[in-house]
Motif scaffolding. Structure first.
Motif, short mmCIF file in Angstrom:
data_model
loop_
_atom_site.label_atom_id
_atom_site.label_comp_id
_atom_site.label_asym_id
_atom_site.label_seq_id
_atom_site.Cartn_x
_atom_site.Cartn_y
_atom_site.Cartn_z
N PRO A 182 -10.38 12.40 12.11
CA PRO A 182 -9.48 11.32 12.50
C PRO A 182 -8.30 11.86 13.30
N LEU A 183 -7.79 11.03 14.21
CA LEU A 183 -6.60 11.41 14.97
C LEU A 183 -5.36 11.18 14.11
N PRO A 184 -4.28 11.90 14.40
CA PRO A 184 -3.05 11.68 13.62
C PRO A 184 -2.62 10.22 13.59
N VAL A 185 -2.75 9.53 14.73
CA VAL A 185 -2.32 8.12 14.75
C VAL A 185 -3.19 7.28 13.82
N GLU A 186 -4.46 7.64 13.68
CA GLU A 186 -5.35 6.88 12.78
C GLU A 186 -5.01 7.16 11.31
N ILE A 187 -4.68 8.41 11.03
CA ILE A 187 -4.25 8.74 9.66
C ILE A 187 -2.98 7.97 9.32
N ASN A 188 -2.07 7.94 10.27
CA ASN A 188 -0.80 7.23 10.03
C ASN A 188 -1.03 5.73 9.87
N THR A 189 -1.90 5.17 10.70
CA THR A 189 -2.14 3.72 10.64
C THR A 189 -2.80 3.33 9.34
N CYS A 190 -3.75 4.12 8.88
CA CYS A 190 -4.50 3.76 7.67
C CYS A 190 -3.74 4.08 6.39
N ARG A 191 -2.60 4.75 6.52
CA ARG A 191 -1.86 5.13 5.31
C ARG A 191 -1.41 3.92 4.51
N GLN A 192 -1.19 2.80 5.19
CA GLN A 192 -0.75 1.61 4.45
C GLN A 192 -1.78 1.22 3.38
N PHE A 193 -3.06 1.47 3.64
CA PHE A 193 -4.09 1.11 2.66
C PHE A 193 -4.18 2.16 1.55
N LEU A 194 -3.86 3.39 1.89
CA LEU A 194 -3.75 4.41 0.83
C LEU A 194 -2.57 4.06 -0.07
N ALA A 195 -1.48 3.63 0.56
CA ALA A 195 -0.28 3.28 -0.22
C ALA A 195 -0.57 2.14 -1.19
N THR A 196 -1.39 1.17 -0.78
CA THR A 196 -1.67 0.06 -1.69
C THR A 196 -2.42 0.53 -2.92
N LYS A 197 -3.18 1.61 -2.80
CA LYS A 197 -3.89 2.12 -3.99
C LYS A 197 -2.86 2.59 -5.03
N PHE A 198 -1.86 3.31 -4.54
CA PHE A 198 -0.83 3.77 -5.47
C PHE A 198 -0.10 2.58 -6.10
N GLU A 199 0.17 1.59 -5.26
CA GLU A 199 0.96 0.44 -5.74
C GLU A 199 0.19 -0.43 -6.71
N THR A 200 -1.13 -0.34 -6.67
CA THR A 200 -1.94 -1.21 -7.54
C THR A 200 -2.54 -0.44 -8.71
N MET A 201 -1.98 0.74 -9.02
CA MET A 201 -2.48 1.52 -10.15
C MET A 201 -1.33 1.74 -11.15
N PRO A 202 -1.14 0.78 -12.07
CA PRO A 202 0.03 0.85 -12.95
C PRO A 202 0.02 2.04 -13.90
N ASN A 203 -1.15 2.59 -14.20
CA ASN A 203 -1.23 3.69 -15.16
C ASN A 203 -1.40 5.05 -14.49
N LEU A 204 -1.24 5.09 -13.18
CA LEU A 204 -1.54 6.31 -12.44
C LEU A 204 -0.67 7.48 -12.90
N ARG A 205 -1.33 8.60 -13.21
CA ARG A 205 -0.60 9.81 -13.62
C ARG A 205 -1.03 11.03 -12.82
N ALA A 206 -2.29 11.07 -12.40
CA ALA A 206 -2.81 12.27 -11.74
C ALA A 206 -3.47 11.89 -10.41
N VAL A 207 -3.15 12.67 -9.38
CA VAL A 207 -3.74 12.44 -8.06
C VAL A 207 -4.38 13.75 -7.61
N MET A 208 -5.68 13.70 -7.38
CA MET A 208 -6.37 14.88 -6.85
C MET A 208 -6.61 14.64 -5.37
N VAL A 209 -6.10 15.56 -4.55
CA VAL A 209 -6.27 15.41 -3.10
C VAL A 209 -7.29 16.43 -2.62
N LEU A 210 -8.24 15.95 -1.82
CA LEU A 210 -9.32 16.80 -1.33
C LEU A 210 -9.03 17.18 0.12
#
Ligand code: SF4
Length: 231
Positions: free
Chosen positions: A136-164
């Motif tokens: 992906p291009l940097p602009v595509e990563i930046n544009t799609c980040r809003q949907f990654l952000a919604t995952k964090f916002e919709t996970m009330p019990n989130l404690r651990a994030v594994m990044v690949l």
């Protein structure tokens, strides 16, 4: 281990959240926001009309404590089947390891209808559409980040994030309003950010495993740490 204080974490600006009324927590099948990826999607739909060929939604219960963030759908994997990491080598290693550490139950048969269930775990990607050459291009990563952000916002019990991989790591840091210098990416690194703990891993791609960058043992060691911390 790096630690970013809760106060400092909160002080920093967070990106504007996506409007769920427009996009929900996952992008629409025909999300128009990245012109290059939309063209690629349309070409793939014409070439392989039976494939999923759309932004791949996250998999797993939003009430989970663990979120795994990958890079983007693989052409023959999630882009074909519609479920993250399903149908290509990366999924073989990821789901086998999730089953081993109790974050999944059932059988992984590389099909979205195999009945596999995630346990206390959700999987998503930094970029939801398959990119040409998996890049992906940097602009595509930046544009799609809003949907990654919604995952964090919709996970009330989130404690651990594994990044690949580094791209998932860097995009996750931006979601959390953190600077890369404070939480440098290294395989096996653990970063504390307020109530969350980030676990870095090299991506479980065939390329990384074929070249010895990531071995199954190295991958398991990250999951062992997460399991130990989550109990
Ligand atoms: S990568 Fe994300 S933002 Fe871009 S078109 Fe696909 S779903 Fe939309």
């Amino acid at each position: 281990m790096t630690t970013i204080s809760r106060t400092e974490n909160k002080r920093r600006a967070k990106p504007a959240p996506a409007d769920p009324a427009l996009y929900g927590t996952d992008p629409d099948r025909n999300c128009p926001l990245c012109p290059r990826l939309v063209s690629f999607r349309e070409a793939n739909r014409a070439r392989e009309p039976e494939w999923f060929n759309a932004p791949v939604p996250s998999f797993g219960d939003p009430n989970s404590r663990l979120l795994i963030v990958g890079l983007a759908p693989g052409m023959q994997g999630a882009n074909r089947t519609g479920r993250p990491f399903t149908g290509d080598y990366a999924g073989d290693l990821l789901y086998a390891t999730l089953l081993e550490y109790g974050f999944a139950k059932g059988k992984y048969l590389a099909r979205p209808d195999d009945g596999l269930k995630l346990v206390d775990c959700r999987i998503g990607n930094a970029v939801h559409c398959v990119p040409p050459q998996n890049k992906p291009l940097p602009v595509e990563i930046n544009t799609c980040r809003q949907f990654l952000a919604t995952k964090f916002e919709t996970m009330p019990n989130l404690r651990a994030v594994m990044v690949l991989g580094r791209i998932a790591h860097d995009s996750t840091l931006k979601v959390l309003g953190l600077r890369a210098a404070e939480a440098p990416f290294t395989h096996g690194a653990v970063h504390r950010a307020g109530s969350l703990t980030l676990y870095d891993s090299y991506h479980c791609s065939r390329y990384n495993t074929n070249t010895g960058v990531l071995t199954p043992k190295m991958f398991r060691s990250v999951f062992a740490k997460i399991r130990e911390d989550l109990g």
